[in-house]
Motif scaffolding. Structure first.
Motif, PDB file in Angstrom:
ATOM      1  N   MET A   1      87.328  -0.998  21.941  1.00 42.79           N
ATOM      2  CA  MET A   1      86.353  -0.608  22.985  1.00 42.79           C
ATOM      3  C   MET A   1      84.928  -0.665  22.426  1.00 42.79           C
ATOM      4  N   GLY A   2      83.985  -0.747  23.344  1.00 42.84           N
ATOM      5  CA  GLY A   2      82.597  -0.716  22.914  1.00 42.84           C
ATOM      6  C   GLY A   2      81.753  -1.567  23.823  1.00 42.84           C
ATOM      7  N   GLY A 345      86.068  11.461  20.537  1.00 40.06           N
ATOM      8  CA  GLY A 345      86.365  10.375  21.477  1.00 40.06           C
ATOM      9  C   GLY A 345      85.114   9.711  22.025  1.00 40.06           C
ATOM     10  N   ALA A 346      83.961  10.377  21.914  1.00 32.98           N
ATOM     11  CA  ALA A 346      82.726   9.770  22.436  1.00 32.98           C
ATOM     12  C   ALA A 346      82.221   8.710  21.447  1.00 32.98           C
ATOM     13  N   ASP A 396      80.013   8.859  26.454  1.00 33.06           N
ATOM     14  CA  ASP A 396      81.344   8.435  26.867  1.00 33.06           C
ATOM     15  C   ASP A 396      81.233   6.965  27.278  1.00 33.06           C
ATOM     16  N   VAL A 397      81.809   6.070  26.469  1.00 33.68           N
ATOM     17  CA  VAL A 397      81.611   4.629  26.725  1.00 33.68           C
ATOM     18  C   VAL A 397      82.269   4.179  28.031  1.00 33.68           C
ATOM     19  N   GLU A 402      76.497   7.474  32.339  1.00 30.99           N
ATOM     20  CA  GLU A 402      76.039   8.043  31.069  1.00 30.99           C
ATOM     21  C   GLU A 402      75.583   6.924  30.111  1.00 30.99           C
ATOM     22  N   MET A 403      76.320   5.830  30.121  1.00 31.75           N
ATOM     23  CA  MET A 403      75.930   4.691  29.272  1.00 31.75           C
ATOM     24  C   MET A 403      74.555   4.166  29.691  1.00 31.75           C
ATOM     25  N   ALA A 404      74.315   4.112  31.019  1.00 31.66           N
ATOM     26  CA  ALA A 404      73.018   3.601  31.503  1.00 31.66           C
ATOM     27  C   ALA A 404      71.910   4.538  31.051  1.00 31.66           C
ATOM     28  N   ARG A 405      72.162   5.858  31.125  1.00 30.49           N
ATOM     29  CA  ARG A 405      71.147   6.818  30.676  1.00 30.49           C
ATOM     30  C   ARG A 405      70.937   6.692  29.158  1.00 30.49           C
ATOM     31  N   GLY A 406      72.049   6.449  28.433  1.00 27.78           N
ATOM     32  CA  GLY A 406      71.960   6.275  26.980  1.00 27.78           C
ATOM     33  C   GLY A 406      71.102   5.071  26.620  1.00 27.78           C
TER      34      GLY A 406
END
Ligand SMILES: Cc1cc2nc3c(=O)[nH]c(=O)nc-3n(C[C@H](O)[C@H](O)[C@H](O)COP(=O)(O)OP(=O)(O)OC[C@H]3O[C@@H](n4cnc5c(N)ncnc54)[C@H](O)[C@@H]3O)c2cc1C
Length: 472
Positions: A1-2, A345-346, A396-397, A402-406
């Motif tokens: 994953m990633g 897990g994150a 959390d991938v 959340e990814m977009a905010r990251g």
């Protein structure tokens, strides 16, 4: 994953790859490994970028091995990726076009120590801890310390630094000369053991930070230091991160020769307390180290204590006892693991930026505000004496929002640092993750110059393709 990487360079023709693998098998036997598990271990594993394994891994034992891999791969147009210990953080060891990874861990000999000249000659797979073990009895040490036990070849190739850089400089200041295997398998010598030189183009520094895109380092000559007579370590908590950063700025501006000055923000201290069973006040913390004679370290500690007080810091307690020093630095050493444990897990994205020292307080404060606004969790640690700090963003991938905010956070972090006259990376390098920021920092002309250099030294684009310079 990633996170999937797009814009990958083209893979070699299957026939060309098969022919290279056949020739490598004939030359290296079971030192060529093609199992899925080992290939994946040699792709990127340290952040949320997706793993892109090479097609095979050769365990090199001597320079001739590197030369032969390069010659065989060049003959078939197959990529070659050097691998030290794989701790780089921006996708540097990924193989987006496949190819052959050269694992250098067994090239780990210290070839010569010249104690009288404070230098030594080593193979690229020597790690910093192994080197310091080797040197200790001679009263010498090598000061550059990225948190991980990285190889010296990898450190040179990412232009690494770490906690001691504020006093001793980065790897850039520590390398005197390199031997580098170039695209036709011949060896370039970039310098001598002389402490300084005006002899021609500075090839040594061209290869430092090149992330294996211009050739493979097969030998390094590096500077050493005498182990200081006395080491003092201390810690002080602050009410605000701004106050902590102001204390750093004043310490640097007034010329206190700190050997280390590390910031842990409140979120990082909280993580360390939980992970390392500590009871530190959960407010921003500075950890410091001073090197010198007994009188010098006492003077430096006293001078810093006054600065800390003026900036709203608490009592500055310091010690020279080795066991107490180790305890004091426990939180810093466990920082990475403590962050991982915060949210099992994150994905953890360890990203770094660096600003001129006078902008440090503004940059860290605004970054903390941004995290709050975006509702993200990212403890901050920093080699703040250099204006360098790291955010360990936990996301959390599988959560697109959340990814977009990251991503927005990281983008704004880099823009903020660049707008303050700083850089998108002080020490982790560009790899795959930070390519998109290079042009804004240096301009299109600088990128053209980098592309021209790459083309001159690696016309077939076999050395670690898809890294540093975005395709033009
Ligand atoms: C917990 C943690 C903390 C970290 N803290 C820091 C820190 O404080 N400061 C810091 O600077 N970094 C830090 N890092 C990042 C990392 O340790 C450095 O980037 C280090 O320099 C990488 O060395 P390596 O041997 O693992 O190289 P690798 O990851 O194996 O390789 C890195 C790059 O160098 C190339 N390369 C490797 N060997 C050679 C060679 N012989 N010739 C040519 N190219 C080569 C590779 O192809 C790749 O592009 C940290 C990493 C972790 C996991």
């Amino acid at each position: 994953m990633g996170m999937t990487i797009t814009n990958n360079p083209p893979r070699p023709e299957p026939k060309a790859l098969a022919s290279a693998l056949e020739a490598l098998t004939a030359r290296f036997g079971n030192r060529l490994i093609t199992s899925q598990a080992v290939r994946e271990q040699h792709g990127h594993t340290t952040t949320w970028l997706a793993n892109q394994p090479p097609d095979g891994v050769v365990m090199a034992q001597e320079t001739k091995d590197i030369q032969d891999v390069v010659r065989i791969c060049a003959g078939s147009g197959v990529p070659v990726i050097a691998f030290g210990t794989g701790t780089s953080l921006e996708g540097q060891v990924n193989a987006p076009a496949g190819g052959i990874c050269i694992d250098l861990r067994d090239m780990n000999k210290v070839l010569a120590v010249h104690a009288e000249d404070l230098d030594c000659v080593i193979e690229p797979g020597v790690t910093r801890k192994a080197l310091n073990e080797h040197l200790r009895d001679q009263g010498l040490f090598f000061p550059i310390d990225p948190g991980a036990d990285a190889s010296l070849g990898g450190m040179a190739s990412t232009r690494a630094s770490g906690t001691n850089a504020v006093r001793y400089g980065t790897i850039r200041e520590s390398v005197l000369a390199l031997k580098v295997v170039r695209g036709d398998g011949e060896i370039i010598t970039t310098g001598t053991r002389a402490k300084k030189s005006s002899a021609g183009y500075d090839l040594t520094h061209l290869f430092i930070g090149a992330e294996g895109t211009l050739g493979i380092i097969s030998e390094l000559t590096i500077r050493l230091r005498g182990i200081p007579e006395m080491i003092a370590a201390g810690a002080v908590s602050f009410e605000t991160v701004h106050g902590a950063c102001q204390a750093v700025i004043l310490a640097i501006q007034t010329g206190i020769p700190v050997a280390r000055i590390e910031l842990l923000n409140a979120a990082q201290v909280k993580a360390c307390n939980a992970y390392s069973k500590l009871t530190l006040p959960e407010t921003p913390l500075l950890l410091l180290e001073f090197h010198g004679s007994e009188i010098e370290v006492a003077e430096q500690s006293k001078a810093f204590a006054e600065i800390a007080k003026d900036c709203g810091g608490g009592d500055f307690s310091w010690t020279t006892k080795p066991e107490d020093r180790t305890k004091l630095w426990q939180a810093r050493h466990d920082a990475y693991w403590s962050v991982k444990a915060l949210r099992p897990g994150a994905g953890v994205v360890a990203t770094d930026v660096c600003v001129p020292i006078s902008r440090l307080a503004d940059c860290v404060t605004e970054t903390e505000e941004d995290l709050k606004r975006l509702n993200l969790l990212s403890p901050i640690v920093g080699h703040v004496g250099d204006g360098n700090f790291h955010c360990s963003l936990l996301c959390d991938v599988d959560n697109a929002d959340e990814m977009a905010r990251g991503e927005e956070f990281m983008h704004r972090l880099v823009e903020r640092a660049q707008a303050m006259g700083g850089t998108c990376t002080g020490e982790h390098g560009i790899g795959q993750g930070k390519q998109k920021y290079l042009q804004a920092e240096l301009g299109p002309e600088a990128l053209d110059a980098m592309r021209a250099l790459k083309k001159a030294l690696d016309p077939q684009n076999i050395f670690n393709p898809g890294k540093i310079v975005p395709a033009g």
